[in-house]
Design a protein around this motif. Structure first.
Motif, PDB file in Angstrom:
ATOM      1  N   ALA A 184       0.833  -1.204   0.000  1.00 43.84           N
ATOM      2  CA  ALA A 184       0.000   0.000   0.000  1.00 43.84           C
ATOM      3  C   ALA A 184       0.869   1.256   0.000  1.00 43.84           C
ATOM      4  N   GLU A 185       1.946   1.242   0.785  1.00 43.89           N
ATOM      5  CA  GLU A 185       2.857   2.393   0.822  1.00 43.89           C
ATOM      6  C   GLU A 185       3.541   2.592  -0.523  1.00 43.89           C
ATOM      7  N   VAL A 186       3.929   1.496  -1.161  1.00 41.63           N
ATOM      8  CA  VAL A 186       4.591   1.582  -2.462  1.00 41.63           C
ATOM      9  C   VAL A 186       3.644   2.171  -3.510  1.00 41.63           C
ATOM     10  N   ARG A 187       2.395   1.729  -3.493  1.00 45.09           N
ATOM     11  CA  ARG A 187       1.425   2.260  -4.460  1.00 45.09           C
ATOM     12  C   ARG A 187       1.303   3.768  -4.348  1.00 45.09           C
ATOM     13  N   GLY A 188       1.465   4.260  -3.136  1.00 41.89           N
ATOM     14  CA  GLY A 188       1.309   5.692  -2.907  1.00 41.89           C
ATOM     15  C   GLY A 188       2.410   6.549  -3.495  1.00 41.89           C
ATOM     16  N   VAL A 189       3.565   5.952  -3.802  1.00 44.30           N
ATOM     17  CA  VAL A 189       4.680   6.754  -4.327  1.00 44.30           C
ATOM     18  C   VAL A 189       4.927   6.510  -5.811  1.00 44.30           C
ATOM     19  N   LEU A 190       4.277   5.513  -6.396  1.00 51.49           N
ATOM     20  CA  LEU A 190       4.485   5.228  -7.810  1.00 51.49           C
ATOM     21  C   LEU A 190       3.671   6.182  -8.675  1.00 51.49           C
ATOM     22  N   PRO A 191       4.206   6.581  -9.817  1.00 50.56           N
ATOM     23  CA  PRO A 191       3.533   7.545 -10.690  1.00 50.56           C
ATOM     24  C   PRO A 191       2.432   6.896 -11.513  1.00 50.56           C
ATOM     25  N   GLY A 192       1.236   6.851 -10.958  1.00 49.91           N
ATOM     26  CA  GLY A 192       0.114   6.275 -11.696  1.00 49.91           C
ATOM     27  C   GLY A 192      -0.590   5.205 -10.894  1.00 49.91           C
ATOM     28  N   ALA A 193      -1.887   5.386 -10.708  1.00 50.46           N
ATOM     29  CA  ALA A 193      -2.656   4.447  -9.901  1.00 50.46           C
ATOM     30  C   ALA A 193      -2.841   3.103 -10.592  1.00 50.46           C
ATOM     31  N   GLU A 194      -2.570   3.051 -11.899  1.00 47.83           N
ATOM     32  CA  GLU A 194      -2.787   1.822 -12.643  1.00 47.83           C
ATOM     33  C   GLU A 194      -1.661   0.806 -12.481  1.00 47.83           C
ATOM     34  N   VAL A 195      -0.577   1.170 -11.785  1.00 50.58           N
ATOM     35  CA  VAL A 195       0.542   0.238 -11.579  1.00 50.58           C
ATOM     36  C   VAL A 195       0.094  -0.892 -10.655  1.00 50.58           C
ATOM     37  N   LEU A 196       0.294  -2.122 -11.094  1.00 55.41           N
ATOM     38  CA  LEU A 196      -0.073  -3.297 -10.308  1.00 55.41           C
ATOM     39  C   LEU A 196       1.104  -3.676  -9.423  1.00 55.41           C
ATOM     40  N   VAL A 197       0.883  -3.710  -8.108  1.00 58.66           N
ATOM     41  CA  VAL A 197       1.934  -4.049  -7.140  1.00 58.66           C
ATOM     42  C   VAL A 197       1.610  -5.403  -6.532  1.00 58.66           C
ATOM     43  N   LEU A 198       2.482  -6.380  -6.764  1.00 55.83           N
ATOM     44  CA  LEU A 198       2.236  -7.756  -6.347  1.00 55.83           C
ATOM     45  C   LEU A 198       3.354  -8.273  -5.459  1.00 55.83           C
ATOM     46  N   CYS A 199       3.030  -9.280  -4.666  1.00 54.22           N
ATOM     47  CA  CYS A 199       4.015 -10.063  -3.906  1.00 54.22           C
ATOM     48  C   CYS A 199       4.021 -11.456  -4.515  1.00 54.22           C
ATOM     49  N   ASP A 200       5.197 -11.968  -4.825  1.00 55.65           N
ATOM     50  CA  ASP A 200       5.232 -13.264  -5.513  1.00 55.65           C
ATOM     51  C   ASP A 200       4.669 -14.397  -4.654  1.00 55.65           C
ATOM     52  N   LYS A 201       4.769 -14.256  -3.310  1.00 59.30           N
ATOM     53  CA  LYS A 201       4.228 -15.297  -2.438  1.00 59.30           C
ATOM     54  C   LYS A 201       2.725 -15.121  -2.219  1.00 59.30           C
ATOM     55  N   CYS A 202       2.306 -13.932  -1.823  1.00 49.98           N
ATOM     56  CA  CYS A 202       0.891 -13.696  -1.528  1.00 49.98           C
ATOM     57  C   CYS A 202       0.021 -13.824  -2.773  1.00 49.98           C
ATOM     58  N   ASP A 203       0.545 -13.384  -3.907  1.00 49.97           N
ATOM     59  CA  ASP A 203      -0.236 -13.383  -5.145  1.00 49.97           C
ATOM     60  C   ASP A 203       0.108 -14.543  -6.074  1.00 49.97           C
TER      61      ASP A 203
END
Length: 210
Positions: A184-203
């Protein structure tokens, strides 16, 4: 060209096979499992001879000279690099004027010195569409592979083309709650809300080949 078995041999081993690979390297577009630490001089020659046409590369334990050779490859679009080096290292230089190709579009990084990682991201921030980083969560702070300034690293790298970020947890036991918070913190600093942020284990992200 897959050179795992040959590149894992020392300078005095498999000389004929190594010479044959150097002879065949010009024109190669995909080169995988280059282990640089066993015979650094030969592996550097291999990278340099393949450099003009190489588009995909998987390289392990590169020294500074190897990474410099990779950094300026004109047609490289996919790179998987794992160094297992110390946290310190020099900044990579800016790409030369008129650098050919379209820049990296896919990058997987593990255990590179922070300065090298930052340099790669800045150099290719305008073209990089997918980034995979080996990184722990806040609970792993203080270990050799943690990244307690992940947000700062990503925010300052100019990742204007990024579409997918995968946080790789190889070797880590991490809590889902800490993982969700970090993402969630990473999503907040990336340029663009459309960036998909995944964890290889959780996802359950399967590992791709270069």
């Amino acid at each position: 060209m897959d050179v795992r078995n040959i590149s894992n041999s020392g300078p005095d081993d498999k000389k004929q096979e190594k010479f044959a690979l150097l002879w065949d390297a010009p024109g190669v577009t995909r080169l995988v499992r280059v282990y640089c630490h066993r015979d650094p001089a030969w592996s550097l020659q291999l990278l340099q001879r393949a450099a003009p046409t190489l588009e995909r590369l998987c390289v392990r334990y590169p020294r500074e000279a190897h990474l410099l050779a990779v950094h300026t490859m004109p047609r490289l679009t996919r790179l998987d690099v794992d160094a297992a080096l110390a946290a310190q290292g020099p900044e990579l230089p800016d790409l030369p004027p008129g650098h050919g190709g379209h820049g990296l579009q896919w990058l997987r990084v593990g255990n590179l010195p922070r300065a090298w990682t930052r340099s790669l991201l800045r150099a290719h921030g305008g073209t990089l569409e997918e980034l995979q980083l080996l990184v722990g969560t806040a609970e792993s702070k203080g270990t050799s592979y943690s990244c307690d300034d992940l947000n700062s690293l990503l925010q300052r790298s100019g990742l204007r083309a990024l579409r997918r970020l995968v946080l790789r947890r190889v070797g880590w036991i991490h809590q889902p709650a800490a993982c969700r918070e970090q993402r969630a913190e990473v999503r907040g600093v990336l340029p663009g809300a459309e960036v998909l942020v995944l964890c290889d284990k959780c996802d359950h992200v399967e590992k791709e080949e270069v």
